[in-house]
Write a protein that holds these residues in place. Structure first.
Motif, PDB file in Angstrom:
ATOM      1  N   VAL A 111       0.822  -1.215   0.000  1.00  0.00           N
ATOM      2  CA  VAL A 111       0.000   0.000   0.000  1.00  0.00           C
ATOM      3  C   VAL A 111       0.853   1.260   0.000  1.00  0.00           C
ATOM      4  O   VAL A 111       0.556   2.210  -0.722  1.00  0.00           O
ATOM      5  CB  VAL A 111      -0.972  -0.005   1.202  1.00  0.00           C
ATOM      6  N   ASP A 112       1.926   1.291   0.788  1.00  0.00           N
ATOM      7  CA  ASP A 112       2.733   2.515   0.925  1.00  0.00           C
ATOM      8  C   ASP A 112       3.267   3.050  -0.392  1.00  0.00           C
ATOM      9  O   ASP A 112       3.283   4.255  -0.623  1.00  0.00           O
ATOM     10  CB  ASP A 112       3.911   2.288   1.882  1.00  0.00           C
ATOM     11  N   ASP A 113       3.720   2.156  -1.283  1.00  0.00           N
ATOM     12  CA  ASP A 113       4.292   2.645  -2.532  1.00  0.00           C
ATOM     13  C   ASP A 113       3.539   2.170  -3.780  1.00  0.00           C
ATOM     14  O   ASP A 113       3.941   2.479  -4.895  1.00  0.00           O
ATOM     15  CB  ASP A 113       5.776   2.291  -2.635  1.00  0.00           C
ATOM     16  N   GLY A 114       2.473   1.418  -3.596  1.00  0.00           N
ATOM     17  CA  GLY A 114       1.667   0.965  -4.729  1.00  0.00           C
ATOM     18  C   GLY A 114       2.314  -0.137  -5.561  1.00  0.00           C
ATOM     19  O   GLY A 114       1.841  -0.458  -6.642  1.00  0.00           O
ATOM     20  N   SER A 115       3.372  -0.749  -5.036  1.00  0.00           N
ATOM     21  CA  SER A 115       4.037  -1.824  -5.780  1.00  0.00           C
ATOM     22  C   SER A 115       3.388  -3.175  -5.459  1.00  0.00           C
ATOM     23  O   SER A 115       2.568  -3.282  -4.556  1.00  0.00           O
ATOM     24  CB  SER A 115       5.524  -1.863  -5.448  1.00  0.00           C
ATOM     25  N   MET A 116       3.794  -4.175  -6.232  1.00  0.00           N
ATOM     26  CA  MET A 116       3.279  -5.520  -6.009  1.00  0.00           C
ATOM     27  C   MET A 116       4.432  -6.510  -5.943  1.00  0.00           C
ATOM     28  O   MET A 116       5.389  -6.416  -6.695  1.00  0.00           O
ATOM     29  CB  MET A 116       2.343  -5.936  -7.144  1.00  0.00           C
ATOM     30  N   ASN A 117       4.300  -7.432  -5.034  1.00  0.00           N
ATOM     31  CA  ASN A 117       5.230  -8.547  -4.906  1.00  0.00           C
ATOM     32  C   ASN A 117       4.445  -9.784  -5.333  1.00  0.00           C
ATOM     33  O   ASN A 117       3.551 -10.225  -4.614  1.00  0.00           O
ATOM     34  CB  ASN A 117       5.698  -8.655  -3.454  1.00  0.00           C
ATOM     35  N   CYS A 118       4.735 -10.324  -6.514  1.00  0.00           N
ATOM     36  CA  CYS A 118       3.935 -11.417  -7.062  1.00  0.00           C
ATOM     37  C   CYS A 118       4.551 -12.773  -6.724  1.00  0.00           C
ATOM     38  O   CYS A 118       5.769 -12.931  -6.718  1.00  0.00           O
ATOM     39  CB  CYS A 118       3.753 -11.253  -8.564  1.00  0.00           C
ATOM     40  N   PHE A 119       3.682 -13.745  -6.456  1.00  0.00           N
ATOM     41  CA  PHE A 119       4.085 -15.073  -6.011  1.00  0.00           C
ATOM     42  C   PHE A 119       3.771 -16.174  -7.008  1.00  0.00           C
ATOM     43  O   PHE A 119       4.029 -17.331  -6.727  1.00  0.00           O
ATOM     44  CB  PHE A 119       3.393 -15.411  -4.693  1.00  0.00           C
ATOM     45  N   GLY A 120       3.191 -15.855  -8.138  1.00  0.00           N
ATOM     46  CA  GLY A 120       2.811 -16.877  -9.103  1.00  0.00           C
ATOM     47  C   GLY A 120       1.351 -17.267  -8.972  1.00  0.00           C
ATOM     48  O   GLY A 120       0.589 -16.671  -8.217  1.00  0.00           O
ATOM     49  N   GLU A 121       0.973 -18.283  -9.702  1.00  0.00           N
ATOM     50  CA  GLU A 121      -0.409 -18.748  -9.757  1.00  0.00           C
ATOM     51  C   GLU A 121      -0.851 -19.279  -8.387  1.00  0.00           C
ATOM     52  O   GLU A 121      -0.024 -19.684  -7.576  1.00  0.00           O
ATOM     53  CB  GLU A 121      -0.495 -19.836 -10.844  1.00  0.00           C
ATOM     54  N   LEU A 122      -2.161 -19.277  -8.142  1.00  0.00           N
ATOM     55  CA  LEU A 122      -2.721 -19.615  -6.828  1.00  0.00           C
ATOM     56  C   LEU A 122      -2.206 -20.947  -6.293  1.00  0.00           C
ATOM     57  O   LEU A 122      -1.783 -21.015  -5.134  1.00  0.00           O
ATOM     58  CB  LEU A 122      -4.253 -19.618  -6.892  1.00  0.00           C
ATOM     59  N   ASP A 123      -2.231 -22.004  -7.070  1.00  0.00           N
ATOM     60  CA  ASP A 123      -1.755 -23.302  -6.582  1.00  0.00           C
ATOM     61  C   ASP A 123      -0.288 -23.229  -6.154  1.00  0.00           C
ATOM     62  O   ASP A 123       0.098 -23.782  -5.121  1.00  0.00           O
ATOM     63  CB  ASP A 123      -1.904 -24.389  -7.650  1.00  0.00           C
ATOM     64  N   PHE A 124       0.533 -22.551  -6.940  1.00  0.00           N
ATOM     65  CA  PHE A 124       1.944 -22.391  -6.611  1.00  0.00           C
ATOM     66  C   PHE A 124       2.099 -21.624  -5.298  1.00  0.00           C
ATOM     67  O   PHE A 124       2.894 -22.003  -4.424  1.00  0.00           O
ATOM     68  CB  PHE A 124       2.682 -21.679  -7.749  1.00  0.00           C
ATOM     69  N   PHE A 125       1.342 -20.539  -5.153  1.00  0.00           N
ATOM     70  CA  PHE A 125       1.386 -19.737  -3.931  1.00  0.00           C
ATOM     71  C   PHE A 125       1.003 -20.576  -2.713  1.00  0.00           C
ATOM     72  O   PHE A 125       1.695 -20.558  -1.691  1.00  0.00           O
ATOM     73  CB  PHE A 125       0.468 -18.520  -4.063  1.00  0.00           C
ATOM     74  N   LEU A 126      -0.089 -21.313  -2.827  1.00  0.00           N
ATOM     75  CA  LEU A 126      -0.539 -22.125  -1.700  1.00  0.00           C
ATOM     76  C   LEU A 126       0.488 -23.182  -1.328  1.00  0.00           C
ATOM     77  O   LEU A 126       0.869 -23.312  -0.164  1.00  0.00           O
ATOM     78  CB  LEU A 126      -1.878 -22.793  -2.025  1.00  0.00           C
ATOM     79  N   LYS A 127       0.947 -23.942  -2.315  1.00  0.00           N
ATOM     80  CA  LYS A 127       1.867 -25.049  -2.049  1.00  0.00           C
ATOM     81  C   LYS A 127       3.212 -24.571  -1.517  1.00  0.00           C
ATOM     82  O   LYS A 127       3.787 -25.192  -0.621  1.00  0.00           O
ATOM     83  CB  LYS A 127       2.073 -25.870  -3.318  1.00  0.00           C
ATOM     84  N   ASN A 128       3.707 -23.463  -2.052  1.00  0.00           N
ATOM     85  CA  ASN A 128       5.056 -23.025  -1.703  1.00  0.00           C
ATOM     86  C   ASN A 128       5.143 -21.988  -0.587  1.00  0.00           C
ATOM     87  O   ASN A 128       6.141 -21.963   0.136  1.00  0.00           O
ATOM     88  CB  ASN A 128       5.762 -22.485  -2.948  1.00  0.00           C
ATOM     89  N   TYR A 129       4.138 -21.143  -0.445  1.00  0.00           N
ATOM     90  CA  TYR A 129       4.219 -20.064   0.542  1.00  0.00           C
ATOM     91  C   TYR A 129       3.284 -20.253   1.737  1.00  0.00           C
ATOM     92  O   TYR A 129       3.689 -20.004   2.867  1.00  0.00           O
ATOM     93  CB  TYR A 129       3.942 -18.709  -0.119  1.00  0.00           C
ATOM     94  N   VAL A 130       2.066 -20.687   1.497  1.00  0.00           N
ATOM     95  CA  VAL A 130       1.129 -20.876   2.609  1.00  0.00           C
ATOM     96  C   VAL A 130       1.422 -22.193   3.317  1.00  0.00           C
ATOM     97  O   VAL A 130       1.461 -22.258   4.543  1.00  0.00           O
ATOM     98  CB  VAL A 130      -0.337 -20.826   2.122  1.00  0.00           C
ATOM     99  N   PHE A 131       1.646 -23.264   2.531  1.00  0.00           N
ATOM    100  CA  PHE A 131       1.858 -24.596   3.086  1.00  0.00           C
ATOM    101  C   PHE A 131       3.276 -25.116   2.843  1.00  0.00           C
ATOM    102  O   PHE A 131       3.522 -26.311   2.971  1.00  0.00           O
ATOM    103  CB  PHE A 131       0.849 -25.586   2.484  1.00  0.00           C
ATOM    104  N   GLY A 132       4.196 -24.249   2.505  1.00  0.00           N
ATOM    105  CA  GLY A 132       5.542 -24.704   2.182  1.00  0.00           C
ATOM    106  C   GLY A 132       6.626 -23.869   2.831  1.00  0.00           C
ATOM    107  O   GLY A 132       6.365 -22.901   3.545  1.00  0.00           O
TER     108      GLY A 132
END
Length: 159
Positions: A111-132
Protein backbone atom coordinates in the motif's frame (compact mmCIF):
# COMPACT_ATOMS: atom_id res chain seq x y z
CA UNK A 1 -6.85 -26.56 -7.36
CA UNK A 2 -4.64 -29.61 -7.60
CA UNK A 3 -5.25 -32.74 -5.54
CA UNK A 4 -2.02 -32.41 -3.54
CA UNK A 5 -3.14 -29.08 -2.10
CA UNK A 6 -6.62 -30.46 -1.30
CA UNK A 7 -4.96 -33.35 0.58
CA UNK A 8 -2.73 -30.94 2.50
CA UNK A 9 -5.75 -28.83 3.48
CA UNK A 10 -7.72 -31.89 4.61
CA UNK A 11 -4.78 -33.21 6.62
CA UNK A 12 -4.15 -29.86 8.30
CA UNK A 13 -7.86 -29.38 9.07
CA UNK A 14 -7.82 -32.62 11.07
CA UNK A 15 -4.62 -31.70 12.90
CA UNK A 16 -5.98 -28.26 13.76
CA UNK A 17 -9.16 -29.82 15.20
CA UNK A 18 -7.06 -32.09 17.44
CA UNK A 19 -5.14 -29.18 18.98
CA UNK A 20 -7.37 -26.62 20.74
CA UNK A 21 -4.48 -24.15 21.07
CA UNK A 22 -4.15 -24.02 17.27
CA UNK A 23 -6.92 -21.41 17.03
CA UNK A 24 -4.23 -18.83 17.85
CA UNK A 25 -2.16 -19.51 14.73
CA UNK A 26 -4.25 -21.52 12.31
CA UNK A 27 -7.76 -22.16 11.10
CA UNK A 28 -9.02 -23.88 7.96
CA UNK A 29 -12.78 -23.63 7.62
CA UNK A 30 -15.11 -26.01 5.84
CA UNK A 31 -15.55 -25.23 2.15
CA UNK A 32 -18.52 -23.35 0.74
CA UNK A 33 -21.31 -24.99 -1.19
CA UNK A 34 -22.35 -24.00 -4.67
CA UNK A 35 -22.85 -20.33 -5.50
CA UNK A 36 -24.62 -18.63 -8.39
CA UNK A 37 -22.84 -18.37 -11.73
CA UNK A 38 -22.28 -14.60 -11.58
CA UNK A 39 -20.43 -14.90 -8.26
CA UNK A 40 -18.52 -17.92 -9.52
CA UNK A 41 -17.22 -15.87 -12.46
CA UNK A 42 -16.33 -12.95 -10.19
CA UNK A 43 -14.25 -15.22 -7.94
CA UNK A 44 -12.22 -16.78 -10.74
CA UNK A 45 -9.69 -19.34 -9.50
CA UNK A 46 -10.23 -18.29 -5.89
CA UNK A 47 -13.47 -20.28 -5.94
CA UNK A 48 -11.38 -23.48 -5.92
CA UNK A 49 -9.84 -22.53 -2.61
CA UNK A 50 -13.17 -21.45 -1.14
CA UNK A 51 -14.67 -24.82 -2.03
CA UNK A 52 -11.95 -26.51 0.09
CA UNK A 53 -11.70 -23.95 2.88
CA UNK A 54 -14.00 -20.95 3.16
CA UNK A 55 -11.38 -18.67 4.62
CA UNK A 56 -8.21 -19.53 6.48
CA UNK A 57 -5.73 -18.24 9.03
CA UNK A 58 -2.31 -19.66 8.27
CA UNK A 59 0.02 -17.93 10.68
CA UNK A 60 0.58 -14.42 9.37
CA UNK A 61 -1.32 -15.15 6.15
CA UNK A 62 -5.09 -14.64 6.22
CA UNK A 63 -7.33 -15.72 3.36
CA UNK A 64 -10.82 -14.19 3.30
CA UNK A 65 -13.91 -16.31 3.42
CA UNK A 66 -16.70 -15.75 0.92
CA UNK A 67 -18.70 -13.50 3.27
CA UNK A 68 -15.63 -11.30 3.93
CA UNK A 69 -14.67 -10.68 0.33
CA UNK A 70 -17.00 -7.81 -0.53
CA UNK A 71 -16.06 -5.64 2.46
CA UNK A 72 -12.35 -6.06 1.72
CA UNK A 73 -12.33 -4.87 -1.90
CA UNK A 74 -11.72 -1.22 -0.94
CA UNK A 75 -7.94 -1.86 -1.11
CA UNK A 76 -8.22 -2.15 -4.89
CA UNK A 77 -9.54 1.35 -5.57
CA UNK A 78 -6.21 2.58 -6.95
CA UNK A 79 -5.32 -0.45 -9.09
CA UNK A 80 -8.60 -1.89 -10.37
CA UNK A 81 -8.96 -1.75 -14.15
CA UNK A 82 -12.08 -1.60 -16.33
CA UNK A 83 -12.25 -5.41 -16.44
CA UNK A 84 -12.14 -5.56 -12.65
CA UNK A 85 -9.28 -8.01 -12.96
CA UNK A 86 -8.29 -7.96 -9.30
CA UNK A 87 -9.90 -9.52 -6.25
CA UNK A 88 -8.65 -8.90 -2.72
CA UNK A 89 -8.41 -12.35 -1.11
CA UNK A 90 -6.56 -11.77 2.15
CA UNK A 91 -3.52 -10.26 3.77
CA UNK A 92 0.07 -11.00 4.64
CA UNK A 93 1.11 -9.17 7.78
CA UNK A 94 -1.72 -6.67 7.07
CA UNK A 95 -0.63 -5.97 3.49
CA UNK A 96 -3.40 -6.84 1.01
CA UNK A 97 -3.16 -10.13 -0.84
CA UNK A 98 -4.80 -9.98 -4.26
CA UNK A 99 -5.45 -12.35 -7.15
CA UNK A 100 -5.88 -11.67 -10.82
CA UNK A 101 -9.24 -13.25 -11.57
CA UNK A 102 -8.25 -14.15 -15.13
CA UNK A 103 -4.78 -15.68 -14.85
CA UNK A 104 -4.87 -16.69 -11.16
CA UNK A 105 -1.63 -14.93 -10.20
CA UNK A 106 -1.42 -13.92 -6.55
CA UNK A 107 0.37 -10.75 -5.41
CA UNK A 108 0.95 -8.84 -2.23
CA UNK A 109 -0.05 -5.21 -2.76
CA UNK A 110 2.30 -2.86 -0.91
CA UNK A 111 0.00 0.00 0.00
CA UNK A 112 2.73 2.51 0.93
CA UNK A 113 4.29 2.65 -2.53
CA UNK A 114 1.67 0.97 -4.73
CA UNK A 115 4.04 -1.82 -5.78
CA UNK A 116 3.28 -5.52 -6.01
CA UNK A 117 5.23 -8.55 -4.91
CA UNK A 118 3.94 -11.42 -7.06
CA UNK A 119 4.09 -15.07 -6.01
CA UNK A 120 2.81 -16.88 -9.10
CA UNK A 121 -0.41 -18.75 -9.76
CA UNK A 122 -2.72 -19.62 -6.83
CA UNK A 123 -1.76 -23.30 -6.58
CA UNK A 124 1.94 -22.39 -6.61
CA UNK A 125 1.39 -19.74 -3.93
CA UNK A 126 -0.54 -22.13 -1.70
CA UNK A 127 1.87 -25.05 -2.05
CA UNK A 128 5.06 -23.03 -1.70
CA UNK A 129 4.22 -20.06 0.54
CA UNK A 130 1.13 -20.88 2.61
CA UNK A 131 1.86 -24.60 3.09
CA UNK A 132 5.54 -24.70 2.18
CA UNK A 133 9.01 -23.56 3.15
CA UNK A 134 8.50 -20.34 1.14
CA UNK A 135 6.56 -19.12 4.18
CA UNK A 136 9.98 -18.20 5.62
CA UNK A 137 10.71 -16.01 2.62
CA UNK A 138 7.69 -13.77 3.13
CA UNK A 139 7.26 -13.85 6.91
CA UNK A 140 10.15 -12.40 8.96
CA UNK A 141 11.53 -14.54 11.81
CA UNK A 142 9.23 -17.40 10.85
CA UNK A 143 11.52 -20.19 12.01
CA UNK A 144 9.84 -19.94 15.42
CA UNK A 145 6.42 -19.02 14.03
CA UNK A 146 3.66 -21.33 15.31
CA UNK A 147 2.25 -21.93 11.81
CA UNK A 148 5.66 -22.82 10.41
CA UNK A 149 6.33 -25.18 13.34
CA UNK A 150 2.87 -26.71 12.86
CA UNK A 151 3.64 -27.41 9.19
CA UNK A 152 6.92 -29.07 10.19
CA UNK A 153 5.27 -31.11 12.95
CA UNK A 154 2.72 -32.41 10.44
CA UNK A 155 5.36 -33.35 7.87
CA UNK A 156 4.23 -30.75 5.33
CA UNK A 157 7.65 -29.06 5.50
CA UNK A 158 10.70 -31.23 5.97
CA UNK A 159 13.41 -28.57 6.42
Amino acid sequence: MNEDIKKIIDCLKESLKEDPSSIVFGKLNDGIGEINEANFLKLGKYYDLLSSTNGARCGDIDLWGYSELEKNQYVLSDIQDEKESWLSIGQILYEPLIINRFDGNVCEFIVDDGSMNCFGELDFFLKNYVFGSGYCKIIPNSEMDDWFLFLKKNGIISE
